[in-house]
Design an enzyme around this catalytic site. Sequence first.
Site, PDB file in Angstrom:
ATOM      1  N   HIS A   1       0.864  -1.183   0.000  1.00  0.00           N
ATOM      2  CA  HIS A   1       0.000   0.000   0.000  1.00  0.00           C
ATOM      3  C   HIS A   1       0.901   1.235   0.000  1.00  0.00           C
ATOM      4  CE1 HIS A   1      -3.955   1.932   1.570  1.00  0.00           C
ATOM      5  NE2 HIS A   1      -3.185   2.856   1.010  1.00  0.00           N
TER       6      HIS A   1
ATOM      7  N   ARG B   1       1.824   4.853  -0.008  1.00  0.00           N
ATOM      8  CA  ARG B   1       1.162   6.130   0.249  1.00  0.00           C
ATOM      9  C   ARG B   1       2.000   7.282  -0.292  1.00  0.00           C
ATOM     10  NH1 ARG B   1      -0.892   2.978   4.587  1.00  0.00           N
ATOM     11  NH2 ARG B   1      -3.139   3.291   4.824  1.00  0.00           N
TER      12      ARG B   1
ATOM     13  N   HIS C   1       6.301   4.117   4.261  1.00  0.00           N
ATOM     14  CA  HIS C   1       6.700   2.704   4.300  1.00  0.00           C
ATOM     15  C   HIS C   1       7.049   2.254   2.879  1.00  0.00           C
ATOM     16  CE1 HIS C   1       2.383   2.581   3.637  1.00  0.00           C
ATOM     17  NE2 HIS C   1       2.118   2.815   4.895  1.00  0.00           N
TER      18      HIS C   1
ATOM     19  N   GLU D   1      -2.617  -1.816  -3.192  1.00  0.00           N
ATOM     20  CA  GLU D   1      -3.695  -1.035  -2.591  1.00  0.00           C
ATOM     21  C   GLU D   1      -3.366   0.448  -2.670  1.00  0.00           C
ATOM     22  OE1 GLU D   1      -5.041  -4.132   0.963  1.00  0.00           O
ATOM     23  OE2 GLU D   1      -3.974  -2.288   1.466  1.00  0.00           O
TER      24      GLU D   1
ATOM     25  N   THR E   1      -3.653   4.957   9.124  1.00  0.00           N
ATOM     26  CA  THR E   1      -3.947   3.679   8.478  1.00  0.00           C
ATOM     27  C   THR E   1      -5.369   3.740   7.940  1.00  0.00           C
ATOM     28  OG1 THR E   1      -3.966   1.266   8.780  1.00  0.00           O
ATOM     29  CG2 THR E   1      -4.806   2.598  10.603  1.00  0.00           C
TER      30      THR E   1
ATOM     31  N   HIS F   1      -7.782  -5.903   7.605  1.00  0.00           N
ATOM     32  CA  HIS F   1      -7.537  -4.872   8.613  1.00  0.00           C
ATOM     33  C   HIS F   1      -7.733  -5.448  10.013  1.00  0.00           C
ATOM     34  CE1 HIS F   1      -6.555  -0.628   9.310  1.00  0.00           C
ATOM     35  NE2 HIS F   1      -7.169  -0.813  10.460  1.00  0.00           N
ATOM     36  N   ASP F   2      -6.633  -5.539  10.736  1.00  0.00           N
ATOM     37  CA  ASP F   2      -6.603  -5.992  12.129  1.00  0.00           C
ATOM     38  C   ASP F   2      -7.034  -7.446  12.314  1.00  0.00           C
ATOM     39  OD1 ASP F   2      -5.557  -3.614  12.989  1.00  0.00           O
ATOM     40  OD2 ASP F   2      -7.481  -2.777  13.649  1.00  0.00           O
TER      41      ASP F   2
ATOM     42  N   HIS G   1       0.151  -5.918   9.649  1.00  0.00           N
ATOM     43  CA  HIS G   1       0.655  -5.468  10.944  1.00  0.00           C
ATOM     44  C   HIS G   1       0.736  -6.605  11.958  1.00  0.00           C
ATOM     45  CE1 HIS G   1       1.437  -2.549  14.154  1.00  0.00           C
ATOM     46  NE2 HIS G   1       0.602  -3.272  14.886  1.00  0.00           N
TER      47      HIS G   1
END
Length: 238
Positions: A43, A45, A50, A70, A100, A191-192, A215
Amino acid sequence: MTKLSVNINKVATLRNARGGNNPNVVRVAQDCQHFGAQGITVHPRPDERHIRGQDVLALAPVVYTEFNIEGNPDERYFELVKAVKPAQATLVPDAADVLTSNSGWDTVTHAAYLRQLIQDLKAAGAGRVSIFVDPVPEMIQGAAEVGADRIELYTGPYAEQFHTDPKAAVAPYTACALLAYQLGLGVNAGHDLDLHNLKFFKQEVPHLLEVSIGHALICDALYYGLANTIQMYLRQLS
């Protein structure tokens, strides 16, 4: 079996904190695949805090499973898709200043915009296009109407509620996955998701094709090792 796509953003975060090229994100992506991951997700950005654009280009020749890029579809994102032609482009409505991803697209309000984006991404070489959405039936319907191939269900709210009421937490996702399947949409999620909540999610959400996990998986790898951690996640999905 639901595929596991490993998001390697956090590996790049660690590298960027020190400079240089340690850890090497290309080597990590190769190892993730060798250890059993069925895809690699990035992803990038705009602030490149990152994954960087150059990383995406460097990863393209070595990702032989499934490359998922993404991002918010700005001009930079489109240029990367054109250059790489990933198996999957996932549209995420990130504001420039978010830490995020924290919400899905409003596929009804932005229907015309998303429809054109999907056409442009396909023309640019994306194998398929997925839209990041909240578990809301209207948003699923909207994703189908604009021509998406898949949805990626935003599972942040599920993860937050899982420890207190897992049945209530997963219920909207079950319903939306069934609706998506009826509408001809593939179902992804992310996500999570982690080793505590993933197995239950997989059991309760039908037609789940892919999960993207970064993560939590990288955090677990600090304790269990990367090879072992990937196998632990794959077992939750089997």
